[in-house]
Scaffold this motif. Structure first.
Motif, PDB file in Angstrom:
ATOM      1  N   GLU A  30       0.827  -1.212   0.000  1.00  0.00           N
ATOM      2  CA  GLU A  30       0.000   0.000   0.000  1.00  0.00           C
ATOM      3  C   GLU A  30       0.860   1.260   0.000  1.00  0.00           C
ATOM      4  O   GLU A  30       0.590   2.217  -0.739  1.00  0.00           O
ATOM      5  CB  GLU A  30      -0.910  -0.021   1.233  1.00  0.00           C
ATOM      6  CG  GLU A  30      -1.916   1.111   1.303  1.00  0.00           C
ATOM      7  CD  GLU A  30      -3.026   0.980   0.285  1.00  0.00           C
ATOM      8  OE1 GLU A  30      -3.650   2.004  -0.043  1.00  0.00           O
ATOM      9  OE2 GLU A  30      -3.267  -0.141  -0.192  1.00  0.00           O
ATOM     10  N   LYS A  70       0.788   4.072  -2.892  1.00  0.00           N
ATOM     11  CA  LYS A  70       0.294   5.421  -2.650  1.00  0.00           C
ATOM     12  C   LYS A  70       1.392   6.482  -2.720  1.00  0.00           C
ATOM     13  O   LYS A  70       1.123   7.642  -3.039  1.00  0.00           O
ATOM     14  CB  LYS A  70      -0.381   5.468  -1.278  1.00  0.00           C
ATOM     15  CG  LYS A  70      -1.746   4.796  -1.248  1.00  0.00           C
ATOM     16  CD  LYS A  70      -2.735   5.572  -2.123  1.00  0.00           C
ATOM     17  CE  LYS A  70      -4.139   5.017  -2.025  1.00  0.00           C
ATOM     18  NZ  LYS A  70      -4.314   3.783  -2.758  1.00  0.00           N
ATOM     19  N   SER A 127      -4.074   4.660   4.412  1.00  0.00           N
ATOM     20  CA  SER A 127      -3.225   3.588   3.890  1.00  0.00           C
ATOM     21  C   SER A 127      -3.151   2.426   4.870  1.00  0.00           C
ATOM     22  O   SER A 127      -3.240   1.256   4.484  1.00  0.00           O
ATOM     23  CB  SER A 127      -1.813   4.128   3.606  1.00  0.00           C
ATOM     24  OG  SER A 127      -1.841   5.072   2.571  1.00  0.00           O
ATOM     25  N   LEU A 153       2.519  10.905   1.005  1.00  0.00           N
ATOM     26  CA  LEU A 153       1.336  10.170   1.429  1.00  0.00           C
ATOM     27  C   LEU A 153       0.255  11.164   1.872  1.00  0.00           C
ATOM     28  O   LEU A 153       0.390  11.815   2.899  1.00  0.00           O
ATOM     29  CB  LEU A 153       1.679   9.207   2.567  1.00  0.00           C
ATOM     30  CG  LEU A 153       2.703   8.115   2.225  1.00  0.00           C
ATOM     31  CD1 LEU A 153       3.140   7.375   3.481  1.00  0.00           C
ATOM     32  CD2 LEU A 153       2.115   7.146   1.205  1.00  0.00           C
TER      33      LEU A 153
END
Length: 438
Positions: A73, A77, A288, A282
């Protein structure tokens, strides 16, 4: 009646999972069919067979699934996965997208990264590569499994996979047993895999199939603006280097810890490094973590329920009948051993379970027949990886859930990579072994 019931339960499980029903209720129903047809007490069957196998898997892999999903993840991202994919595409060309994904999976798998973790970490990269090359998304599971779930798992000498480690405890061999057989089988498996998949991709494209993002994939993807402002490739690759280097470092340093624990440590280090390198990129770190947690739990429940079904199978008398049948096959001892491991792995849906049961109950008999231990090790390891990936195998359920594909869409590629290709490897290993090559 018991044997018929076992086969019926397997058929029910495979058909219903293939049709898209959730693995948990399907596996419970299939286990019930086994207990009823074998006249086995139902509740003790669930409590002593299904539940311990399922909860044991969860206990062993919960943290690994979570951290593996989190690394994937964060790489996605932050744009790091896109940066890696873009660099690979620019360097080798989009037309080599399939081969890039296969070789990337080979490196991670041989480095000791679990196939479950590879699914989470390579999938976002493969998604971008396949989109660039306009290869149908349904090929991605097969590409990754060709690299991580075939020859690197069973044939390559020195592989850290459980299927290659388990025989050492029974035969007194090492993970590099029968190196010539292993290398020969690996070359054949890689070559055959590339040839078949090239033909498969051409067929799909000839039928008008193109790359299409699924609903989940749209959450994984990044915007065009972000694509223009990707992190440097050198920084993006660091988390993967950290993960592989940590696993290899533990192995080569001779540190005596559980292999799963070493992977957990490596993934934790990889997640921390990824966050520290890219925290400014992020937008919502909490989201996330939440998505990684939800994804890992779903994948873990799907997989562990199939493992629970395997535990139920091993409890009933019909399974012992299959074991006895496999032991009594009247072929050359080496061929009989390969068939026996195949049958057990196919029924349990697990290469490690198949080879453990074989080694525990039959290996000494085959050694007494004069089979060289190194050869028995390598042939059985390869054999365990041929029928272990029928539709009811845990990794298949996990992968297709992560990719958002139905079994009808994604399983043909997995079957090619983990059943057909290993079959050619097994034939090669048997031929070399029967010629006296080790």
């Amino acid at each position: 009646m018991g044997v018929i019931g076992l086969l019926l339960a397997l058929a029910v499980l495979i058909v219903l999972v293939f049709k898209g029903y959730h693995a948990l209720p399907v596996s419970l129903f299939a286990a019930l069919v086994i207990f009823v047809t074998n006249r086995f007490d139902i509740w003790p069957g669930f409590m002593k067979g299904y539940a311990p196998a399922m909860t044991g898997f969860i206990a062993s892999y919960l943290i690994m699934f979570l951290l593996g999903s989190l690394v994937g993840e964060l790489l996605s991202k932050s744009g790091a996965a896109s940066a890696i994919a873009k660099k690979l595409t620019d360097t080798f060309g989009a037309k080599h997208a399939f081969l890039i994904v296969v070789l990337s999976s080979v490196i991670l798998s041989y480095g000791g990264v679990s196939v479950f973790v590879i699914v989470f970490s390579i999938y976002p990269i493969a998604l971008i590569l396949f989109q660039e090359a306009d290869i149908p998304k349904r090929v991605i599971p097969g590409a990754i499994m060709l690299g991580a779930g075939s020859f690197t798992m069973t044939a390559l000498p020195g592989s850290p996979a459980l299927t290659n480690i388990i025989p050492t405890k029974y035969l007194g061999t090492t993970t590099t047993a029968a190196p010539l057989v292993g290398i020969g089988a690996s070359i054949v498996m890689f070559t055959v895999g590339v040839i078949i998949f090239n033909a498969y991709i051409k067929k799909l494209k000839a039928n008008g199939e193109k790359f299409e993002l699924g609903e989940k994939d749209k959450l994984i993807g990044i915007s065009a603006e972000q694509m223009e402002n990707l992190p440097a490739f050198g920084l993006s690759i660091i988390p993967i280097i950290v993960i592989v280097a940590t696993i290899l470092g533990v192995r080569f340093a001779g540190i005596d810890i559980d292999p799963i624990y070493s992977v957990v440590i490596a993934l934790l280090a990889g997640a921390i490094v990824t966050y520290l390198l890219f925290y400014k990129r992020l937008d919502d770190p909490k989201a996330s973590v939440r998505m990684a947690s939800e994804g890992s739990i779903n994948a873990l429940v799907n997989t562990s329920s199939i493992v629970g079904f395997g535990g139920a199978i091993r409890l009933v008398p019909a399974f012992q009948a299959f074991v006895s049948f496999a032991t009594g096959l009247a072929f050359n001892p080496l061929i009989s051993a390969a068939l026996a491991v195949n049958i057990i792995a196919g029924i349990t849906g697990s290469s490690s379970a198949g080879i453990t049961i074989f080694m525990d109950s039959m290996s000494q008999n085959f050694l007494n027949m004069g089979i060289e231990p190194q050869l028995l090790h390598r042939v059985c390891a390869i054999a365990a990886g041929v029928l272990d990936s029928l539709p009811h195998a845990g990794p298949n359920v996990t992968f297709l859930m992560v990719a958002g594909l139905s079994f009808k869409e994604g399983y043909p590629g997995i079957f090619i990579a983990t059943c057909i290709v290993p079959f050619f490897g097994l034939i090669t290993a048997l031929c070399l072994g029967l010629m006296g090559i080790i």
